[in-house]
Design a protein around this motif. Sequence first.
Motif, short mmCIF file in Angstrom:
data_model
loop_
_atom_site.label_atom_id
_atom_site.label_comp_id
_atom_site.label_asym_id
_atom_site.label_seq_id
_atom_site.Cartn_x
_atom_site.Cartn_y
_atom_site.Cartn_z
N ALA A 62 6.33 -14.42 7.00
CA ALA A 62 6.88 -13.96 5.73
C ALA A 62 8.24 -13.30 5.89
N ASN A 63 8.67 -13.06 7.16
CA ASN A 63 9.98 -12.47 7.45
C ASN A 63 10.12 -11.11 6.75
N VAL A 64 9.14 -10.25 6.98
CA VAL A 64 9.17 -8.90 6.42
C VAL A 64 9.21 -7.91 7.57
N ASN A 65 9.63 -6.70 7.24
CA ASN A 65 9.71 -5.63 8.23
C ASN A 65 8.32 -5.07 8.48
N VAL A 66 7.98 -4.90 9.75
CA VAL A 66 6.65 -4.41 10.09
C VAL A 66 6.47 -2.97 9.63
N LEU A 67 7.57 -2.23 9.45
CA LEU A 67 7.47 -0.85 8.98
C LEU A 67 7.27 -0.76 7.47
N ASP A 68 7.44 -1.85 6.77
CA ASP A 68 7.27 -1.86 5.31
C ASP A 68 6.47 -3.11 4.93
N ALA A 72 -0.50 -6.30 -0.51
CA ALA A 72 -1.21 -7.22 -1.40
C ALA A 72 -1.10 -8.67 -0.92
N PRO A 73 0.09 -9.23 -0.77
CA PRO A 73 0.15 -10.63 -0.31
C PRO A 73 -0.36 -10.81 1.12
N LEU A 74 -0.12 -9.79 1.97
CA LEU A 74 -0.61 -9.91 3.34
C LEU A 74 -2.13 -9.96 3.38
N THR A 75 -2.79 -9.14 2.58
CA THR A 75 -4.25 -9.14 2.55
C THR A 75 -4.80 -10.46 2.03
N GLU A 76 -4.16 -11.01 0.98
CA GLU A 76 -4.62 -12.28 0.43
C GLU A 76 -4.50 -13.41 1.45
N GLN A 77 -3.35 -13.52 2.12
CA GLN A 77 -3.18 -14.57 3.12
C GLN A 77 -4.15 -14.37 4.29
N TYR A 78 -4.36 -13.13 4.67
CA TYR A 78 -5.27 -12.86 5.79
C TYR A 78 -6.69 -13.29 5.43
N MET A 102 -10.44 -3.26 6.73
CA MET A 102 -9.42 -2.22 6.89
C MET A 102 -8.22 -2.49 5.98
N LEU A 103 -7.82 -3.77 5.87
CA LEU A 103 -6.69 -4.11 4.99
C LEU A 103 -7.03 -3.82 3.52
N ILE A 104 -8.24 -4.14 3.14
CA ILE A 104 -8.65 -3.88 1.74
C ILE A 104 -8.68 -2.37 1.47
N GLU A 105 -9.12 -1.61 2.46
CA GLU A 105 -9.13 -0.15 2.29
C GLU A 105 -7.71 0.39 2.14
N ILE A 106 -6.79 -0.10 2.98
CA ILE A 106 -5.40 0.37 2.88
C ILE A 106 -4.81 -0.03 1.54
N LYS A 107 -5.10 -1.26 1.10
CA LYS A 107 -4.59 -1.71 -0.20
C LYS A 107 -5.13 -0.84 -1.33
N SER A 108 -6.41 -0.47 -1.25
CA SER A 108 -7.00 0.37 -2.30
C SER A 108 -6.38 1.77 -2.28
N ARG A 109 -6.15 2.32 -1.11
CA ARG A 109 -5.55 3.66 -1.01
C ARG A 109 -4.12 3.67 -1.54
N MET A 110 -3.41 2.55 -1.39
CA MET A 110 -2.04 2.49 -1.90
C MET A 110 -2.01 2.37 -3.43
N LEU A 111 -3.08 1.86 -4.01
CA LEU A 111 -3.13 1.76 -5.48
C LEU A 111 -3.47 3.09 -6.13
N LEU A 112 -4.10 3.99 -5.36
CA LEU A 112 -4.46 5.28 -5.94
C LEU A 112 -3.22 6.17 -6.06
N PRO A 113 -3.17 7.04 -7.04
CA PRO A 113 -2.03 7.97 -7.15
C PRO A 113 -2.03 8.96 -5.98
N ARG A 114 -0.87 9.19 -5.44
CA ARG A 114 -0.74 10.08 -4.29
C ARG A 114 -0.49 11.51 -4.76
#
Length: 278
Positions: A62-68, A72-78, A102-114
């Motif tokens: 996907a030519n994306v930065n590993v730090l960012d 969402a798309p990474l979890t779907e492709q995985y 683990m990816l689904i958990e991270i995705k869910s935590r990012m959707l929650l308000p910080r």
Amino acid sequence: MSASATIAGAAVEAPVSPLARIYGEPLVQMPHDLYIPPDAMAVMLDAFEGPLDLLLYLIHRANVNVLDIPMAPLTEQYLVYVEVMRSQNLELAADYLVMAAMLIEIKSRMLLPRPKAAVGDDAEDPRAELVRRLIEYEQMKLAAQALNQLPQAERDFDWVEVWVEKTLLRRLPEVTVLDLQNAWRGILRQAKLHTRHLVQREELSVREHMTLILRRLRDAGGFVEFVDLFDPTLGAPVLVVHFLALLELAREHLLEMTQREAFAPIYLRLANAHGDSR
């Protein structure tokens, strides 16, 4: 009865061997078209060594930065890749399913308000632990590839054994005071055989005899045997002064004394004779 008459009953047909078997069923007649069942052959072009390897592949593709990482798309492709592997081999997909959770958990935590972070503190990124593991894995993978490119025995070259005969360096024994005493006593014994009864007074110089010894060693250009430096016909006084001159030269490190083995003849040479020869 004619030859064309048939035997009573139905005609017996000879058994026909099948051309091939598909899913255990015999194929008697060759098909008119080249038909291959859709699940008869499964080819996976990409082989991954683990969940982190698959994630790195998706990130680089996907030519994306590993730090960012876009979770969402990474979890779907995985999950698509994991579903394909799970259908082929359930045991192989076990580790991948753990990473998918683990990816689904991270995705869910990012959707929650910080929650708002305190002044001067940065909010914790749910992807931080995953990014750290990906960076460490990529570094180890690059290091392994660099090591694999180094020449390896029995892959890039073969070992060749050559017999080399090793000769031990023979260490010569050192000359001790006892060796000098024995050599000196031998010279005195020879001097007594040439004794003269001429009474006279003679002044002998140790420095003069030192010069004579150095000149004798310099003219010889190598080793001179200890007994060859003394002339028994000159008498005991001359021999004593000559021996004192020899000891003085040894004390000043102007000559060296060597011996091949115990009780062997003693040889003398200039201290810098081996340096001049080079």
